[in-house]
Design a protein around this motif. Structure first.
Motif, PDB file in Angstrom:
ATOM      1  N   ASP A  99     -11.392  -7.032   2.993  1.00 12.53           N
ATOM      2  CA  ASP A  99     -10.854  -5.749   2.566  1.00 12.53           C
ATOM      3  C   ASP A  99      -9.588  -6.003   1.769  1.00 12.53           C
ATOM      4  O   ASP A  99      -8.625  -6.560   2.291  1.00 12.53           O
ATOM      5  CB  ASP A  99     -10.550  -4.873   3.801  1.00 12.53           C
ATOM      6  CG  ASP A  99     -10.179  -3.457   3.421  1.00 12.53           C
ATOM      7  OD1 ASP A  99     -10.381  -3.080   2.258  1.00 12.53           O
ATOM      8  OD2 ASP A  99      -9.670  -2.750   4.299  1.00 12.53           O
ATOM      9  N   VAL A 100      -9.594  -5.679   0.495  1.00 12.08           N
ATOM     10  CA  VAL A 100      -8.442  -5.919  -0.381  1.00 12.08           C
ATOM     11  C   VAL A 100      -7.953  -4.601  -0.979  1.00 12.08           C
ATOM     12  O   VAL A 100      -8.721  -3.646  -1.108  1.00 12.08           O
ATOM     13  CB  VAL A 100      -8.782  -6.916  -1.518  1.00 12.08           C
ATOM     14  CG1 VAL A 100      -9.063  -8.272  -0.978  1.00 12.08           C
ATOM     15  CG2 VAL A 100      -9.939  -6.423  -2.353  1.00 12.08           C
ATOM     16  N   ASP A 101      -6.689  -4.550  -1.314  1.00 12.13           N
ATOM     17  CA  ASP A 101      -6.106  -3.382  -1.992  1.00 12.13           C
ATOM     18  C   ASP A 101      -5.962  -3.639  -3.453  1.00 12.13           C
ATOM     19  O   ASP A 101      -5.609  -4.634  -3.914  1.00 12.13           O
ATOM     20  CB  ASP A 101      -4.737  -3.052  -1.400  1.00 12.13           C
ATOM     21  CG  ASP A 101      -4.838  -2.130  -0.202  1.00 12.13           C
ATOM     22  OD1 ASP A 101      -5.832  -1.415  -0.091  1.00 12.13           O
ATOM     23  OD2 ASP A 101      -3.895  -2.172   0.614  1.00 12.13           O
TER      24      ASP A 101
END
Length: 101
Positions: A99-101
């Motif tokens: 999960d990356v922003d």
């Protein structure tokens, strides 16, 4: 979510080899310091004059040269094996989700 489907085998080996070579350098410095310290203590306790100090220092220098090379080579081989196994398993069951922003 992003999925890591494949890892570059050679790049993983180079990264792991460099990373572990730094650890080998750290352990080599510790071997040099402690070998010199304890070599002097043991040499004085055994009435060998300064021979214990010299042997501890020489062994420490050997560790300072040998450990980074050995750790680097073994890290490179381990990194290649781990990346190849990851690619094999990820092809069967899918990759890691991140999960990356």
């Amino acid at each position: 979510m992003m999925v890591i489907k494949r890892i570059g085998v050679l790049k993983a080996g180079i990264f792991q080899g460099c990373f572990l070579a730094l650890f080998g350098l750290l352990f080599g410095v510790m071997a040099l310091v402690f070998g010199t310290m304890f070599g002097g203590v043991l040499g004085a306790a055994g009435n060998h004059g300064g021979a214990g100090l010299g042997m501890g220092f020489i062994g420490g220098i050997g560790a300072l040269i040998f450990l980074p090379i050995m750790y680097g080579v073994m890290g490179f081989i381990g990194g290649i094996i781990a990346a190849a196994l990851y690619n094999l398993v990820a092809g069967i069951v899918g990759g890691l989700e991140i999960d990356v922003d």
